[in-house]
Design an enzyme around this catalytic site. Structure first.
Site, mmCIF file in Angstrom:
data_model
loop_
_atom_site.group_PDB
_atom_site.id
_atom_site.type_symbol
_atom_site.label_atom_id
_atom_site.label_comp_id
_atom_site.label_asym_id
_atom_site.label_seq_id
_atom_site.Cartn_x
_atom_site.Cartn_y
_atom_site.Cartn_z
ATOM 1 N N ARG A 1 -0.784 -8.780 13.613
ATOM 2 C CA ARG A 1 -1.251 -7.750 12.668
ATOM 3 C C ARG A 1 -2.149 -8.371 11.593
ATOM 4 N NH1 ARG A 1 3.896 -5.079 10.546
ATOM 5 N NH2 ARG A 1 2.493 -3.658 9.444
ATOM 6 N N ARG B 1 11.062 -6.521 4.771
ATOM 7 C CA ARG B 1 10.920 -5.089 4.492
ATOM 8 C C ARG B 1 11.915 -4.274 5.312
ATOM 9 N NH1 ARG B 1 4.954 -2.745 4.616
ATOM 10 N NH2 ARG B 1 4.989 -3.256 6.823
ATOM 11 N N ARG C 1 11.177 -2.086 10.930
ATOM 12 C CA ARG C 1 10.160 -1.692 11.913
ATOM 13 C C ARG C 1 10.003 -2.789 12.954
ATOM 14 N NH1 ARG C 1 4.916 -0.012 8.417
ATOM 15 N NH2 ARG C 1 3.932 -0.974 10.213
ATOM 16 N N ARG D 1 -9.472 1.654 9.011
ATOM 17 C CA ARG D 1 -9.096 0.272 9.294
ATOM 18 C C ARG D 1 -10.195 -0.466 10.049
ATOM 19 N NH1 ARG D 1 -3.091 1.060 9.036
ATOM 20 N NH2 ARG D 1 -2.065 -0.953 9.291
ATOM 21 N N LYS E 1 0.827 -1.218 0.000
ATOM 22 C CA LYS E 1 0.000 0.000 0.000
ATOM 23 C C LYS E 1 0.856 1.261 0.000
ATOM 24 C CE LYS E 1 -2.381 -0.620 3.812
ATOM 25 N NZ LYS E 1 -1.948 -1.957 4.220
HETATM 26 P P1 AMP Z 1 0.914 0.845 9.054
HETATM 27 O O1 AMP Z 1 2.166 1.616 8.864
HETATM 28 O O2 AMP Z 1 -0.222 1.339 8.185
HETATM 29 O O3 AMP Z 1 1.130 -0.643 8.911
HETATM 30 O O4 AMP Z 1 0.430 1.097 10.565
HETATM 31 C C1 AMP Z 1 1.251 0.720 11.655
HETATM 32 C C2 AMP Z 1 0.445 0.678 12.927
HETATM 33 O O5 AMP Z 1 -0.113 1.963 13.209
HETATM 34 C C3 AMP Z 1 -0.748 -0.275 12.933
HETATM 35 O O6 AMP Z 1 -0.386 -1.615 13.220
HETATM 36 C C4 AMP Z 1 -1.605 0.354 14.037
HETATM 37 O O7 AMP Z 1 -1.074 0.060 15.313
HETATM 38 C C5 AMP Z 1 -1.392 1.841 13.810
HETATM 39 N N1 AMP Z 1 -2.395 2.397 12.858
HETATM 40 C C6 AMP Z 1 -2.175 2.924 11.629
HETATM 41 N N2 AMP Z 1 -3.314 3.312 11.046
HETATM 42 C C7 AMP Z 1 -4.305 3.018 11.932
HETATM 43 C C8 AMP Z 1 -5.725 3.163 11.916
HETATM 44 N N3 AMP Z 1 -6.370 3.674 10.845
HETATM 45 N N4 AMP Z 1 -6.414 2.754 13.002
HETATM 46 C C9 AMP Z 1 -5.798 2.251 14.092
HETATM 47 N N5 AMP Z 1 -4.473 2.067 14.166
HETATM 48 C C10 AMP Z 1 -3.715 2.450 13.091
#
Ligand code: AMP
Length: 206
Positions: free
Chosen positions: A163, A122, A152, A88, A13
């Site tokens: 996740r 990654r 990360r 989400r 994404k």
């Molecule tokens: P990402 O970089 O999109 O994989 O997001 C990393 C982490 O940020 C996720 O595993 C959540 O803990 C938090 N996070 C990001 N976007 C959201 C969202 N829309 N709602 C809740 N938690 C989020």
């Protein structure tokens, strides 16, 4: 143009969002990047969010909804925006609908058994957010800005399974949600990066 990118962790994404936002000159809004930046800057929000990110859990809806609501009011969103990682949950999607109308939800589809390898290989740039994969890029320096790449914490194996479960339970229902509104289109994300970008552009231009 107001877009949402859906897809499980590791679907690509972020990579696609960056390209598509640049092409259509719209703001790329990654809620994950915003939260990581809050954590790095040791803000109050960052301190509250850190435990959720570390466990691979979602930050509470109310926190993230307020954050996005503020963000899309900014000047750079005048031409539109691409939300990468939001909504989400169905609660977030309903809230979003309450303050703006989106044009399309692009669903990047990748078979589940491919995701763990994609996520664990990654490597990220802490400064510009660029993402690399060890299978195609072995150097430790970001090609775009020269910073040292890192993995990360939540990309490590112990957190990835959680996740993916959280995705299946809370986020995957959004595919049907946007389909029922006639706003969804799905692309095959299990192809090389350029092919996926072309497929998205074709869909959006059509
Ligand atoms: P990402 O970089 O999109 O994989 O997001 C990393 C982490 O940020 C996720 O595993 C959540 O803990 C938090 N996070 C990001 N976007 C959201 C969202 N829309 N709602 C809740 N938690 C989020």
């Amino acid at each position: 143009m107001k877009l949402i990118f859906l897809g499980p962790p590791g679907a690509g994404k972020g990579t696609q969002a960056e390209r598509i936002a640049e092409r259509y000159r719209i703001a790329h809004i990654s809620t994950g990047d915003m939260l990581r930046s809050e954590i790095r800057n040791a803000t109050e929000l960052g301190a509250a969010a850190k435990a959720y990110l570390d466990r691979g859990e979602l930050v509470p809806d109310s926190v993230i909804i307020d954050m996005v609501k503020d963000r899309i009011r900014r000047e750079d969103c005048k031409n539109g925006f691409l939300l990468d990682g939001f909504p989400r949950t169905v609660v977030q999607a309903e809230a979003l609908q309450g303050f703006t109308d989106i044009d399309f939800a692009v669903n990047i589809d990748v078979p589940f058994d491919r995701l763990v390898a994609r996520i664990s290989g990654r490597r990220m740039c802490p400064d510009c957010g660029a993402a690399y994969h060890v299978s195609t890029y072995q150097a430790s320096i970001c090609q775009k800005c020269g910073a040292t790449l890192y993995q990360r914490d939540d990309d490590k194996e112990e957190t990835v399974a959680n996740r993916l479960n959280v995705y299946t339970e809370k986020t995957a229902p959004l595919i049907a949600y946007y389909e029922s509104k006639g706003k969804l289109f799905t692309v095959n994300g299990d192809a090389d990066i350029d092919t996926v970008t072309e497929e998205i552009v074709k869909g959006l231009d059509a």
